[in-house]
Design a protein around this motif. Structure first.
Motif, short mmCIF file in Angstrom:
data_model
loop_
_atom_site.label_atom_id
_atom_site.label_comp_id
_atom_site.label_asym_id
_atom_site.label_seq_id
_atom_site.Cartn_x
_atom_site.Cartn_y
_atom_site.Cartn_z
N GLY A 109 -4.58 84.63 20.78
CA GLY A 109 -5.44 83.08 20.73
C GLY A 109 -4.53 82.58 21.43
N ILE A 110 -3.24 82.65 21.90
CA ILE A 110 -2.02 81.67 22.63
C ILE A 110 -2.06 81.98 24.08
CG2 ILE A 110 0.07 81.49 23.78
CD1 ILE A 110 1.67 82.61 20.46
N SER A 111 -2.47 83.46 24.20
CA SER A 111 -3.32 83.80 25.75
C SER A 111 -4.36 82.80 26.63
CB SER A 111 -3.25 85.52 25.65
OG SER A 111 -4.01 85.49 25.14
N LEU A 112 -5.14 82.64 25.60
CA LEU A 112 -6.68 82.60 25.46
C LEU A 112 -6.27 80.77 25.85
CD1 LEU A 112 -9.14 84.65 23.21
CD2 LEU A 112 -8.60 84.60 26.08
N SER A 113 -5.00 80.49 25.87
CA SER A 113 -5.25 78.78 25.56
C SER A 113 -5.06 78.27 27.12
CB SER A 113 -4.03 78.39 24.75
OG SER A 113 -2.46 79.02 25.56
N TYR A 114 -5.46 78.99 27.80
CA TYR A 114 -5.43 79.08 29.38
C TYR A 114 -6.95 77.97 29.12
CZ TYR A 114 -8.03 83.10 30.68
OH TYR A 114 -9.31 83.32 31.02
N ILE A 115 -7.95 78.36 28.71
CA ILE A 115 -9.05 78.23 29.07
C ILE A 115 -10.02 77.35 29.29
CG2 ILE A 115 -10.01 80.67 27.67
CD1 ILE A 115 -11.39 79.05 25.67
N PHE A 116 -8.89 75.62 28.29
CA PHE A 116 -9.06 74.60 27.85
C PHE A 116 -9.05 73.57 29.51
CE2 PHE A 116 -9.24 75.95 23.83
CZ PHE A 116 -10.74 75.02 23.02
N TYR A 117 -7.64 74.56 30.56
CA TYR A 117 -7.64 74.06 31.57
C TYR A 117 -8.39 74.24 32.72
CZ TYR A 117 -3.27 72.58 29.10
OH TYR A 117 -2.10 72.57 28.82
N ILE A 118 -9.54 75.07 32.29
CA ILE A 118 -10.54 75.46 32.97
C ILE A 118 -11.86 75.32 33.25
CG2 ILE A 118 -11.59 77.63 34.68
CD1 ILE A 118 -8.11 79.58 33.77
N TYR A 119 -11.87 75.21 31.73
CA TYR A 119 -13.57 74.54 31.60
C TYR A 119 -13.10 73.87 30.24
CZ TYR A 119 -14.38 80.23 33.18
OH TYR A 119 -14.11 80.66 33.69
N SER A 120 -14.50 73.33 30.20
CA SER A 120 -15.17 71.95 29.73
C SER A 120 -15.63 72.14 28.21
CB SER A 120 -16.49 71.11 30.54
OG SER A 120 -16.94 71.89 30.00
N PHE A 121 -14.87 71.52 27.58
CA PHE A 121 -15.16 71.77 25.81
C PHE A 121 -16.75 72.26 25.97
CE2 PHE A 121 -15.96 70.96 21.46
CZ PHE A 121 -14.91 71.40 20.85
N GLY A 122 -17.22 70.90 26.37
CA GLY A 122 -18.67 71.37 26.27
C GLY A 122 -19.46 73.49 26.83
N THR A 123 -18.69 73.44 27.49
CA THR A 123 -18.74 75.22 28.14
C THR A 123 -18.54 76.06 27.67
OG1 THR A 123 -18.86 73.87 31.08
CG2 THR A 123 -18.20 76.43 30.08
N ILE A 124 -17.34 75.48 26.86
CA ILE A 124 -16.20 76.85 26.13
C ILE A 124 -17.21 76.87 24.90
CG2 ILE A 124 -14.34 77.00 24.72
CD1 ILE A 124 -12.79 75.73 26.60
#
Length: 247
Positions: A109-124
């Motif tokens: 989960g910690i390693s996946l935290s980067y996704i919020f720096y790359i993608y929008s909340f809507g895309t996620i």
């Protein structure tokens, strides 16, 4: 990078299939409980290390989003946990297996935290909901189908290995966004198939072991790990597709 493991093959190879629907249902239910626990832990850790500055700052520059040394280590740490669990399962106690599995869920989960720096909340959100629906449909299909999916397993694993190799080559040599997108679509199809295959295999394992003993408990954990990886990889691949294949 996608990660996949056949962590419970050693059990499957030594289990003779016995028609025992009740044992299968209880075993599969246990597997999914552990999987949902892992996803819950990962989700909390992903959110915390994305939006709490004190935690996010431990992994990356909060302004640029660039990883520091600890962030880079965290990105590869889940693979180490998977290797330890897969290779040392026979030597681990039930308690140690559970502890390692929960620790893996947190670090993943910690390693996946980067996704919020790359993608929008809507895309996620769209990618997550789509992955959940596809995963659920294929899990039900794998559990209920009378078609033997064993023969497809080796093909899917070979396609997975080929996809990983192609991803690495494209990352360092070709650097083609179109090729990368094509690989993502192929790997989505692979993990869709693996979901049904893994659930059917777990169903047969559950019918051939004694429910409640230490082997069954550890096998359920490893089954949950396998399905967890199927889901997370499916989610990440869909996220790459929906998000324009950004990294």
């Amino acid at each position: 990078m996608e990660t996949k493991t056949d962590n419970f093959e050693y059990v499957y190879d030594n289990v003779s299939y016995v028609e025992n629907p009740e044992a299968s249902r209880r075993f599969i239910a246990n597997v999914f409980v552990w999987m949902f626990v892992a996803l819950g832990i990962s989700s909390v850790c992903t959110y915390a290390f994305s939006f709490i500055p004190e935690l996010s700052g431990l992994l990356r520059d909060t302004e640029t989003g660039q990883n520091n040394i600890f962030g880079t280590i965290t990105m590869f740490a889940p693979l180490i946990f998977v290797i330890i669990l897969a290779r040392g399962l026979n030597k681990l106690s039930v308690f140690a297996t559970i502890l390692m599995f929960l620790a893996f869920s947190a670090i993943m989960g910690i390693s996946l935290s980067y996704i919020f720096y790359i993608y929008s909340f809507g895309t996620i959100s769209t990618a997550f909901i789509t992955a959940a629906i596809v995963f659920g449909v294929m899990a039900i299909g794998g559990y209920t189908t009378q078609q033997d999916l064993t023969k497809f397993g080796s093909i899917l694993i070979m396609l997975l290995i080929g996809g990983i190799v192609a991803t690495i080559l494209n990352l360092f040599i070709f650097r083609s966004s179109s090729f990368d997108l094509l690989i993502s679509y192929i790997l989505v199809a692979v993990f869709v198939g693996l979901t049904a295959y893994d659930v059917q295999k777990l169903k047969r394992i559950g019918a051939g072991i004694e429910y409640g003993d230490s082997t069954a408990k550890k096998t359920a954990i490893m089954g949950a790990l396998t399905l967890y990886l199927d889901f997370v990889n499916l989610f990440l691949l869909l996220l790459r597709i929906f998000g324009g294949n950004r990294r």
